[in-house]
Design a protein around this motif. Sequence first.
Motif, short mmCIF file in Angstrom:
data_model
loop_
_atom_site.label_atom_id
_atom_site.label_comp_id
_atom_site.label_asym_id
_atom_site.label_seq_id
_atom_site.Cartn_x
_atom_site.Cartn_y
_atom_site.Cartn_z
N THR A 60 0.83 -1.20 0.00
CA THR A 60 0.00 0.00 0.00
C THR A 60 0.87 1.26 0.00
O THR A 60 1.83 1.36 0.78
CB THR A 60 -0.92 0.01 1.23
OG1 THR A 60 -1.75 -1.16 1.20
CG2 THR A 60 -1.80 1.25 1.22
N ALA A 61 0.54 2.19 -0.86
CA ALA A 61 1.21 3.49 -0.90
C ALA A 61 0.32 4.51 -0.21
O ALA A 61 -0.82 4.74 -0.64
CB ALA A 61 1.49 3.91 -2.34
N MET A 62 0.84 5.12 0.86
CA MET A 62 0.08 6.10 1.62
C MET A 62 0.45 7.51 1.18
O MET A 62 1.54 7.76 0.64
CB MET A 62 0.36 5.93 3.12
CG MET A 62 0.10 4.54 3.65
SD MET A 62 -1.64 4.06 3.53
CE MET A 62 -2.38 5.23 4.67
N LYS A 71 -5.20 12.29 8.89
CA LYS A 71 -4.54 11.01 8.81
C LYS A 71 -4.14 10.72 7.36
O LYS A 71 -4.87 11.07 6.43
CB LYS A 71 -5.48 9.91 9.31
CG LYS A 71 -5.82 10.00 10.79
CD LYS A 71 -6.79 8.94 11.20
CE LYS A 71 -6.23 7.55 10.97
NZ LYS A 71 -7.16 6.49 11.45
N PRO A 72 -2.99 10.08 7.14
CA PRO A 72 -2.63 9.68 5.77
C PRO A 72 -3.68 8.74 5.20
O PRO A 72 -4.27 7.92 5.91
CB PRO A 72 -1.28 8.97 5.96
CG PRO A 72 -0.75 9.46 7.27
CD PRO A 72 -1.95 9.73 8.14
N PRO A 141 -12.73 10.59 15.60
CA PRO A 141 -12.46 11.07 14.24
C PRO A 141 -13.76 11.12 13.43
O PRO A 141 -14.72 10.40 13.71
CB PRO A 141 -11.50 10.02 13.68
CG PRO A 141 -11.83 8.77 14.45
CD PRO A 141 -12.21 9.23 15.82
N PRO A 142 -13.80 11.94 12.39
CA PRO A 142 -15.03 12.07 11.59
C PRO A 142 -15.18 10.96 10.55
O PRO A 142 -15.36 11.21 9.36
CB PRO A 142 -14.86 13.44 10.92
CG PRO A 142 -13.38 13.58 10.77
CD PRO A 142 -12.77 12.92 11.98
N VAL A 143 -15.09 9.71 11.00
CA VAL A 143 -15.25 8.57 10.09
C VAL A 143 -16.73 8.25 9.97
O VAL A 143 -17.57 8.75 10.74
CB VAL A 143 -14.46 7.35 10.61
CG1 VAL A 143 -12.97 7.60 10.51
CG2 VAL A 143 -14.83 7.04 12.05
N VAL A 144 -17.06 7.40 9.01
CA VAL A 144 -18.46 7.21 8.65
C VAL A 144 -19.26 6.60 9.80
O VAL A 144 -20.40 6.99 10.06
CB VAL A 144 -18.56 6.34 7.37
CG1 VAL A 144 -17.97 4.96 7.60
CG2 VAL A 144 -20.00 6.25 6.91
#
Length: 228
Positions: A60-62, A71-72, A141-144
């Motif tokens: 994975t490329a961040m 966050k990345p 965090p503002p995650v879903v």
Amino acid sequence: MMALSQQLIVSKPERRLQKSGGLHLDIVVLSVINCVCGVFGAPWQCVATVRSVSHVAALTAMSTTHAPGDKPHVIYVAEQRVTGLVVSLLVGLSALAGGVLRLVPLSVLFGVFLYMGISALAGIQLWERTILMLKPPKHHPPVVYVRRVPTLRMHLYTAVQILVLIGLCAVKWSSIGLALPLCLLLTVPLRRALTPLFTPLQLRALDGAHPEKLDDEPDFYQEAPLPG
């Protein structure tokens, strides 16, 4: 069942996999191999979740250019089968290197496995929601699944998952360990039993639905009636 669980973890929408449909073919091939092994009395093949998650994380490329405090995020994943094939070949060749492997201290091997296990926890929603149980809501965090699900209901869902996980581990390490597949199947009606407590939108968010599929639907706080 374990293969499906691994597929759900590896092909999370946040990883932005473009060829995730190939995982379905992998499960079919694995099922056919296990059927052949069962006919000839050979050991069944099983999934390697920790190794698979570490493999995907290594490919994975961040992002390196993001706003301070953000966050990345995943840019792309170098999806290919070469490294997986090489890893499998090296695992098979390790049977011929028993004399050399005996020189490696067990503490080193356990340390490597511990590191792989801990590093693989990143990105697993259950682990992230467990951490959120120890944080005040203002630091979430503002995650879903935070935006779409009320905090108490999110913690309730997490607590149920933790209890189920503890129960499965207890069954696995007990004298009725052979009943573990049956216990895994019992999680399906348990999941159905939670539907009266959560809305379909909340369950999709907690199950890891793609955020883009949920953005067009009204937010929980937009649906809540205003006082007065």
